[in-house]
Design a protein around this motif. Structure first.
Motif, PDB file in Angstrom:
ATOM      1  N   SER A  22      14.170  58.253  31.996  1.00  0.00           N
ATOM      2  CA  SER A  22      13.147  58.269  30.943  1.00  0.00           C
ATOM      3  C   SER A  22      13.596  57.425  29.753  1.00  0.00           C
ATOM      4  O   SER A  22      12.766  56.825  29.056  1.00  0.00           O
ATOM      5  N   GLY A  23      14.914  57.357  29.526  1.00  0.00           N
ATOM      6  CA  GLY A  23      15.405  56.501  28.460  1.00  0.00           C
ATOM      7  C   GLY A  23      15.149  55.030  28.739  1.00  0.00           C
ATOM      8  O   GLY A  23      14.736  54.277  27.856  1.00  0.00           O
ATOM      9  N   ALA A  37      10.456  56.163  21.686  1.00  0.00           N
ATOM     10  CA  ALA A  37      11.374  56.246  22.817  1.00  0.00           C
ATOM     11  C   ALA A  37      12.049  57.611  22.870  1.00  0.00           C
ATOM     12  O   ALA A  37      12.184  58.211  23.945  1.00  0.00           O
ATOM     13  N   LEU A  38      12.463  58.120  21.716  1.00  0.00           N
ATOM     14  CA  LEU A  38      13.113  59.431  21.684  1.00  0.00           C
ATOM     15  C   LEU A  38      12.131  60.534  22.053  1.00  0.00           C
ATOM     16  O   LEU A  38      12.499  61.505  22.738  1.00  0.00           O
ATOM     17  N   LEU A  39      10.883  60.405  21.639  1.00  0.00           N
ATOM     18  CA  LEU A  39       9.862  61.389  21.998  1.00  0.00           C
ATOM     19  C   LEU A  39       9.696  61.468  23.509  1.00  0.00           C
ATOM     20  O   LEU A  39       9.676  62.560  24.096  1.00  0.00           O
ATOM     21  N   LEU A 174      28.313  55.930  31.761  1.00  0.00           N
ATOM     22  CA  LEU A 174      28.252  54.899  32.791  1.00  0.00           C
ATOM     23  C   LEU A 174      26.886  54.224  32.845  1.00  0.00           C
ATOM     24  O   LEU A 174      26.494  53.695  33.884  1.00  0.00           O
ATOM     25  N   THR A 175      26.152  54.275  31.734  1.00  0.00           N
ATOM     26  CA  THR A 175      24.896  53.532  31.647  1.00  0.00           C
ATOM     27  C   THR A 175      24.830  52.798  30.315  1.00  0.00           C
ATOM     28  O   THR A 175      25.071  53.391  29.256  1.00  0.00           O
ATOM     29  N   ASN A 176      24.529  51.522  30.370  1.00  0.00           N
ATOM     30  CA  ASN A 176      24.371  50.725  29.150  1.00  0.00           C
ATOM     31  C   ASN A 176      22.887  50.666  28.810  1.00  0.00           C
ATOM     32  O   ASN A 176      22.253  49.625  28.816  1.00  0.00           O
ATOM     33  N   SER A 177      22.340  51.841  28.521  1.00  0.00           N
ATOM     34  CA  SER A 177      20.908  51.961  28.254  1.00  0.00           C
ATOM     35  C   SER A 177      20.710  52.798  27.000  1.00  0.00           C
ATOM     36  O   SER A 177      21.670  53.190  26.329  1.00  0.00           O
ATOM     37  N   PHE A 178      19.460  53.090  26.697  1.00  0.00           N
ATOM     38  CA  PHE A 178      19.094  53.893  25.530  1.00  0.00           C
ATOM     39  C   PHE A 178      19.862  55.214  25.482  1.00  0.00           C
ATOM     40  O   PHE A 178      20.212  55.707  24.413  1.00  0.00           O
ATOM     41  N   ALA A 179      20.152  55.786  26.645  1.00  0.00           N
ATOM     42  CA  ALA A 179      20.782  57.107  26.717  1.00  0.00           C
ATOM     43  C   ALA A 179      22.299  57.051  26.780  1.00  0.00           C
ATOM     44  O   ALA A 179      22.948  58.087  26.872  1.00  0.00           O
TER      45      ALA A 179
END
Length: 224
Positions: A22-23, A37-39, A174-179
């Motif tokens: 979802s992130g 995005a946070l919502l 281990l994710t280079n994303s929003f989360a």
């Protein structure tokens, strides 16, 4: 024990998939609007938690969280539960990357450090354990909704956006994303989560040991 471990692994896989997936989706669709995005991220996480606790609770208790298992599960179950949760979290990260056609192997780059972030994680995990213990005593049927509600609320009122889970924290490194979170920041997050969980657990125990409060229902007048 095999079914318990399988339920914990499956649940943590799906939980992390919801958090990271979802992130990624929110980041793509929000056009740079971090509030939106946070919502989306918090709503997806809360909805997934409600479903997982409702469905897997009768099988494993749906801990999906090492600090919850350490405080609530028998000692003999600690190792298989935590191994299942951590491996499930890593699988959830990998599945999220595959679903969105991203590199399977990534390293988190989002800086999440400092006293404010650590305090936020302690508070988020404190409230989680308090919610679980008090909810299990007073509103067991509502526990899935209570836990989901706490996590969604903590997404918004804590500076850290409420990881509140060591297995999820490791997975998000281990994710280079929003989360994501930098691996360097993970140990302090886990220490803060552990301290908050212990405090929440013992606060709930203290509250539960208190004498029952007087009834708020009106008393009938004695008849003459």
């Amino acid at each position: 024990m095999k079914r318990i471990a399988a339920a914990e692994a499956l649940g943590t896989t799906l939980l992390v998939s919801a958090v990271i997936g979802s992130g990624i989706m929110a980041e793509r669709l929000s056009g740079g609007n971090m509030g939106l995005a946070l919502l989306a991220n918090s709503a997806a996480t809360g909805a997934m938690l409600y479903a997982l606790i409702t469905l897997l609770g009768p099988i494993s208790g749906a801990h999906l969280n090492p600090v919850v298992s350490l405080l609530l599960a028998p000692r003999a179950e600690w190792a298989p539960r935590i191994a299942a949760q951590c491996s499930g979290g890593l699988l959830g990260t990998a599945l999220s990357h595959l679903m969105f056609q991203q590199s399977l192997l990534q390293v988190g780059a989002t800086t999440r450090t400092g006293p404010a972030q650590w305090l936020a994680e302690a508070i988020a995990t404190f409230g989680l354990l308090l919610t679980i213990r008090l909810g299990a005593r007073f509103r067991p049927a509502a526990l899935p909704a209570l836990v989901a509600a706490w996590i969604v609320a903590a997404y918004w009122f804590t500076a850290s956006t409420s990881f509140a889970n060591p297995a999820v924290t490791l997975a998000r490194a281990l994710t280079n994303s929003f989360a994501g979170i930098r691996p360097l920041d993970v140990p302090a997050f886990i220490l803060a989560q552990s301290a908050g969980a212990l405090a929440g657990y013992h606060m709930a125990g203290w509250l539960l040991a208190a004498p029952s409060s007087p009834s708020l229902q009106p008393q009938e007048s004695p008849t003459s």
